[in-house]
Design a protein around this motif. Structure first.
Motif, PDB file in Angstrom:
ATOM      1  N   ASN A 104       0.843  -1.203   0.000  1.00  0.00           N
ATOM      2  CA  ASN A 104       0.000   0.000   0.000  1.00  0.00           C
ATOM      3  C   ASN A 104       0.872   1.245   0.000  1.00  0.00           C
ATOM      4  OD1 ASN A 104      -2.367   1.543  -0.030  1.00  0.00           O
ATOM      5  ND2 ASN A 104      -2.427   1.671   2.204  1.00  0.00           N
ATOM      6  N   ARG A 117      -3.908   2.033  -2.358  1.00  0.00           N
ATOM      7  CA  ARG A 117      -5.272   1.521  -2.170  1.00  0.00           C
ATOM      8  C   ARG A 117      -6.294   2.370  -2.922  1.00  0.00           C
ATOM      9  NH1 ARG A 117      -7.045  -1.944   1.384  1.00  0.00           N
ATOM     10  NH2 ARG A 117      -5.161  -1.793   2.645  1.00  0.00           N
ATOM     11  N   HIS A 129      -9.390  -5.541  -1.426  1.00  0.00           N
ATOM     12  CA  HIS A 129      -8.706  -4.847  -0.339  1.00  0.00           C
ATOM     13  C   HIS A 129      -8.046  -5.803   0.647  1.00  0.00           C
ATOM     14  CE1 HIS A 129      -9.848  -0.816  -1.472  1.00  0.00           C
ATOM     15  NE2 HIS A 129     -11.050  -1.274  -1.765  1.00  0.00           N
ATOM     16  N   ILE A 141      -4.354  -5.714  -0.608  1.00  0.00           N
ATOM     17  CA  ILE A 141      -3.619  -4.448  -0.671  1.00  0.00           C
ATOM     18  C   ILE A 141      -3.048  -4.165   0.713  1.00  0.00           C
ATOM     19  CG2 ILE A 141      -3.749  -1.992  -1.173  1.00  0.00           C
ATOM     20  CD1 ILE A 141      -6.190  -2.590  -2.949  1.00  0.00           C
TER      21      ILE A 141
END
Length: 466
Positions: free
Chosen positions: A147, A160, A193, A196
């Protein structure tokens, strides 16, 4: 034939013409910024997603631990290996597959260096909206996995915020394909997500759909001396509120860091305004260089007294702008001054920065009166980088004492003990001491659910012990 020789034979059989390096070959290669990156039994460089999936499935079936690697620029031991592990190197998957100029989206293979994507997008007047000093080496997959933030995060967010979709190889070899290329999607859990910022512990990113931004045609650079971070923030707010321009960078350096860097870089005294307590590096984008320069000069003049500006220089040439940027970006000079200095990467809420820096200075001197930290970072998002003026490594007890000074109270005030470098191996102890306990429990549960065999990058970020 040894077990290691058998492993290499199997890898070559499964991966076909993919590059496979044995331990001897690894010992002759550059491991990147961390010597532990190449202590593995072998490195395999698959040519495509199917190759990554086959490698992961083989490792999972045979109880082998696999460490994904990109540009090997990580600073927290996220790519460190042990002698029994295998490296999955994404370097062969390095293509920008597509740039959709209308939708402002790029589809990129994970091993693509950031600079390659930047150059390809620039042809269309676009930019990935994120920039790092290691742009020529760091890869898109690695940036997703950590990230990454960098100098434009205050405006465009971290990685992100740039990712629209992902393709990921899961710990059992299955391929999770969610290469969404649109901004609007409300179709259940947004599972991308999960991958990430998890440093390859839950899956290996193989392809990424990246959101692109229009790029300003030209930029002007300035270095401004101010008494403190609060003054620098007033300048930043001033430029963020102006129309017709874009504030592309707002970097802050405290005097000790800037002076040390100028000496190491051979910048002659008087060439840059370095006498203030803090230095603010600004870059402003506009339609042409003249407009950017005028906007920067006029804007500084308008806020000069209110912000308490002490000195300033607007670059009048590309060479002068490069010199200013070298002062901020060539931070390896600190590593040359001090062998392996203890270094840290924190996020501090904007209104806490000055008090935080004063507190860390006092706290470090309480540990050792000789400690005088080098402090610099990304002002717009409160990300500070801190190096201690001592040759490392320091003892475990001393390192924990330094962490206590730097990390205590950060979570409670809304900051973070790790801003953009990740947790990896090196910050796992700090993670266990400073991250929210419930967050840690959930993270361990997710790791156990997705990777029960501990195949992918074990030991990084979370420990699955109960």
């Amino acid at each position: 034939m040894t077990d290691e020789d058998k492993l290499l034979v199997e890898m070559r059989k499964i991966l076909g013409d993919a590059v496979v390096w044995d331990r001897a070959e690894l010992s002759r290669r550059d491991p990147g910024v961390d010597s532990r990156n190449f202590t593995a039994a072998a490195l395999v460089r698959p040519n495509d997603t199917a190759g990554v999936a086959a490698l992961v499935a083989y490792c999972a079936a045979n109880g082998l631990e696999l460490v994904p690697q990109g540009g090997r620029t990580g600073l927290a031991g996220g790519a460190a290996t042990t002698p029994s592990q295998v490296i999955c190197d994404l370097g062969a998957m390095n293509s920008v597959e597509e740039i959709d100029a209308f939708a402002r989206v790029a589809v990129v293979q994970a091993g693509t260096p950031l600079a390659v994507l930047q150059e390809a997008a620039l042809v269309e007047g676009l930019d990935p909206g994120i920039d790092l000093a290691s742009r020529g080496t760091c890869t898109i997959g690695g940036m997703v996995s950590t990230n990454a933030g960098g100098i434009m995060a205050f405006r465009n967010g971290t990685m992100r915020n740039r990712v629209l979709g992902l393709e990921v190889v899961l710990p059992d070899g299955r391929v999770f394909s969610d290469l969404t290329r649109v901004m609007k999607t409300s179709a259940g859990y947004d599972l991308k997500h999960l991958f990430i910022g998890t440093e390859g512990t839950l899956g290996i990113v193989t392809r990424v759909a990246v959101k692109l931004n229009p790029v300003a045609a030209a930029g002007a650079t300035a270095l401004v001396g101010v008494p403190d971070a609060a003054s620098a923030q007033r300048i930043v707010r001033h430029f963020l509120g102006r129309t017709g321009i874009s504030l592309r960078a707002a970097e802050i350096m405290w005097h000790r860091f800037a002076l040390a860097m100028s000496r190491m870089l051979g910048i002659e005294p008087g060439q840059l305004p370095l006498d203030a307590s803090c230095l603010l590096l600004l870059e402003l984008g506009a339609d042409d260089l003249g407009a950017a320069t005028t906007a920067l000069e006029d804007g500084l003049a308008a806020i000069w007294e209110e912000a308490g500006i002490l000195d300033g220089l607007v670059a009048t040439s590309n060479q002068q702008a490069r010199t200013i940027w070298r002062l901020r970006e060539e931070t390896e000079q600190i590593e040359r001054m001090h062998k392996d200095p203890p270094s840290f990467d924190v996020s501090v809420p904007g209104d806490e920065i000055d008090s935080y820096v004063a507190r860390l200075e006092a706290g470090l001197k309480a540990i050792d009166p000789a400690y005088a930290p080098y402090v610099f970072g990304h002002l717009g998002d409160g990300n500070l980088h801190i190096s201690i003026n001592v040759d490392g490594p320091v003892s475990h007890e001393r390192h924990r004492a330094i962490e206590d000074v730097l990390y205590s109270g950060l979570r409670e005030c809304g900051g973070s003990f790790s801003a953009e470098h990740g947790v990896g191996l090196d910050k796992r102890d700090a993670y266990e001491r400073y991250a929210d306990p419930v967050k840690q429990e959930l993270a361990r549960a997710i790791k156990t659910l997705l990777d029960p065999g501990g195949t992918l990058n074990p030991g990084k970020i979370v420990s699955t012990r109960s």
